[in-house]
Design a protein around this motif. Structure first.
Motif, mmCIF file in Angstrom:
data_model
loop_
_atom_site.group_PDB
_atom_site.id
_atom_site.type_symbol
_atom_site.label_atom_id
_atom_site.label_comp_id
_atom_site.label_asym_id
_atom_site.label_seq_id
_atom_site.Cartn_x
_atom_site.Cartn_y
_atom_site.Cartn_z
ATOM 1 N N ILE A 1 27.032 24.011 -23.833
ATOM 2 C CA ILE A 1 26.247 23.899 -22.601
ATOM 3 C C ILE A 1 26.377 22.481 -22.050
ATOM 4 N N ASP A 2 26.694 22.381 -20.778
ATOM 5 C CA ASP A 2 26.844 21.076 -20.148
ATOM 6 C C ASP A 2 25.482 20.568 -19.627
ATOM 7 N N PHE B 1 26.023 38.063 -23.314
ATOM 8 C CA PHE B 1 26.526 37.419 -24.525
ATOM 9 C C PHE B 1 27.611 36.435 -24.110
ATOM 10 N N ASP B 2 27.440 35.170 -24.460
ATOM 11 C CA ASP B 2 28.380 34.160 -23.983
ATOM 12 C C ASP B 2 28.207 32.877 -24.804
ATOM 13 N N ALA B 3 29.305 32.197 -25.087
ATOM 14 C CA ALA B 3 29.212 30.866 -25.696
ATOM 15 C C ALA B 3 28.610 29.877 -24.706
ATOM 16 N N HIS B 4 28.699 30.232 -23.433
ATOM 17 C CA HIS B 4 28.307 29.318 -22.347
ATOM 18 C C HIS B 4 27.107 29.854 -21.581
ATOM 19 N N LEU B 5 26.389 28.941 -20.951
ATOM 20 C CA LEU B 5 25.294 29.395 -20.085
ATOM 21 C C LEU B 5 25.824 29.863 -18.732
ATOM 22 N N ASP B 6 26.953 29.298 -18.302
ATOM 23 C CA ASP B 6 27.503 29.604 -16.972
ATOM 24 C C ASP B 6 26.435 29.432 -15.891
ATOM 25 N N PHE B 7 25.710 28.326 -16.002
ATOM 26 C CA PHE B 7 24.577 28.121 -15.115
ATOM 27 C C PHE B 7 24.755 26.959 -14.136
ATOM 28 N N TYR B 8 26.008 26.541 -13.923
ATOM 29 C CA TYR B 8 26.219 25.543 -12.878
ATOM 30 C C TYR B 8 25.774 26.126 -11.538
ATOM 31 N N ILE C 1 14.851 29.013 -18.209
ATOM 32 C CA ILE C 1 15.786 30.101 -18.516
ATOM 33 C C ILE C 1 15.827 30.308 -20.025
ATOM 34 N N LYS C 2 15.753 31.553 -20.450
ATOM 35 C CA LYS C 2 15.728 31.841 -21.886
ATOM 36 C C LYS C 2 17.141 32.123 -22.416
ATOM 37 N N TYR C 3 17.476 31.446 -23.502
ATOM 38 C CA TYR C 3 18.753 31.711 -24.158
ATOM 39 C C TYR C 3 18.586 31.515 -25.657
ATOM 40 N N LEU C 4 19.399 32.233 -26.404
ATOM 41 C CA LEU C 4 19.405 32.095 -27.857
ATOM 42 C C LEU C 4 20.699 31.414 -28.263
ATOM 43 N N SER C 5 20.569 30.255 -28.878
ATOM 44 C CA SER C 5 21.765 29.551 -29.335
ATOM 45 C C SER C 5 22.378 30.279 -30.526
ATOM 46 N N LEU D 1 21.983 22.527 -18.592
ATOM 47 C CA LEU D 1 20.788 22.371 -19.424
ATOM 48 C C LEU D 1 19.593 21.972 -18.566
ATOM 49 N N GLU D 2 19.848 21.075 -17.602
ATOM 50 C CA GLU D 2 18.757 20.633 -16.724
ATOM 51 C C GLU D 2 18.207 21.803 -15.900
ATOM 52 N N ILE D 3 19.117 22.633 -15.380
ATOM 53 C CA ILE D 3 18.649 23.797 -14.605
ATOM 54 C C ILE D 3 17.896 24.761 -15.522
ATOM 55 N N ALA D 4 18.475 24.991 -16.697
ATOM 56 C CA ALA D 4 17.845 25.930 -17.637
ATOM 57 C C ALA D 4 16.446 25.463 -18.002
#
Ligand SMILES: [Mn+2]
Length: 301
Positions: free
Chosen positions: A174-175, A131-138, A187-191, A179-182
């Motif tokens: 999300i930066d 659970f996160d406001a961010h993807l933290d996917f850098y 990658i699955k995420y629920l906004s 987003l490009e990596i996701a």
């Protein structure tokens, strides 16, 4: 100060083991002090009533609070090893325990998830719910591959984690590189905005995501910033449009009913940014004890 009425020692009846990781070196916030959150979250429990919201006495839960891990703020590799050794040692005392980590910044979740996941034998049935406001996917952030902004990516990099057993929920900040990596990795995420469809619908999306992959056991990581900053002001990156306490409570209740929770954490509480009435620390303590109550009473939910 212990978390509610926790004992200090793990014994054969211990079901939950709480520990703190007082580590915020890998945050990108200028105002970090989530390293003092484990202590502050424990402290507020002296002023919270000893029943869960559904009426279960907290004194009936078998919780050990074993204190904080000793951290050297800037010694990242050493801390990762220390955390790993610490968690392994908990299981050596009782292999059936459910570890509960209070952070620290979100990076603290990485060595925790890795250790628990590595030791878990049914890897095909294991999933991670963040659970996160961010993807933290850098891929990398200022201090390198290890950062609170790369944590989800590092979890995804684990051998047994993929886009079918990792789900990120509550995102709204999300930066572009993330987003490009996701998108390329699917990658699955629920906004967070998808909550407009209603909480039941939203919860069902989470449940069916893991059901599709035959996931039975979940690790849950809760970044407090998944919640609306109006109820959780004490965190480094307060983004509008977050979940309400009751929405997250409801999701955790349903998830606990449907899956075995084998560990969870709560991270990114920054007590220096909290209000004087400590509402974010209260919120954190409540979420932890409510989730414990759901896990204990899984069959009564
Ligand atoms: Mn976050």
């Amino acid at each position: 100060m212990k978390f509610f009425n926790s004992t200090e020692n793990i014994n054969k009846d211990t079901q939950f083991v709480i520990f703190g990781i007082p580590w915020d070196y890998l945050t990108s916030s200028d105002l970090p002090n989530s390293s003092i959150a484990p202590e502050k979250v424990r402290n507020v429990t002296k002023d919270i009533g000893w029943t869960s919201e559904l009426g279960w006495p907290i004194t009936n839960f078998n919780i050990a609070d074993v204190g904080d891990i000793i951290i050297e703020q800037s010694n990242v590799e050493k801390n990762i090893n220390t955390i790993k050794g610490f968690i392994k040692n908990l299981y050596e005392k009782n292999e059936k325990i459910i570890p509960i980590m209070i952070g620290g910044d979100h990076f603290c979740s990485y060595p925790t998830i890795k250790t628990i996941g590595d030791l878990f034998s049914e890897k095909k049935e294991f999933g991670v719910l963040i659970f996160d406001a961010h993807l933290d996917f850098y891929q990398e952030w200022d201090k390198g591959v290890y950062s609170h902004a790369t944590i989800s990516h590092r979890v995804y990099d684990l051998d047994y984690i993929n886009n079918k057993n990792l789900l990120i929920v509550g995102t709204r900040d999300i930066d572009i590189p993330e987003l490009e990596i996701a998108e390329s990795e699917d990658i699955k995420y629920l906004s967070a905005y998808q909550l407009l469809e209603g909480i039941d619908n939203y919860t069902e999306k989470i449940v069916s995501f893991f059901n599709k992959s035959n996931i039975k056991s979940l690790y849950i990581s809760i970044d407090i910033d998944v919640l609306s900053p109006s109820i959780a002001p004490g965190t480094g990156f307060a983004m509008p449009g977050g979940l309400s306490y009751r929405e997250l409570w409801k999701i955790l209740k349903e998830i606990s009913k449907k899956f075995d929770i084998i560990g969870f954490d709560l991270v990114e509480v920054a007590p220096n940014l909290d209000l004087k009435n400590k509402m974010t620390c209260n919120l954190a303590a409540k979420l932890i004890i409510e989730l414990i109550s759901f896990i204990v009473n899984k069959n009564k939910l």
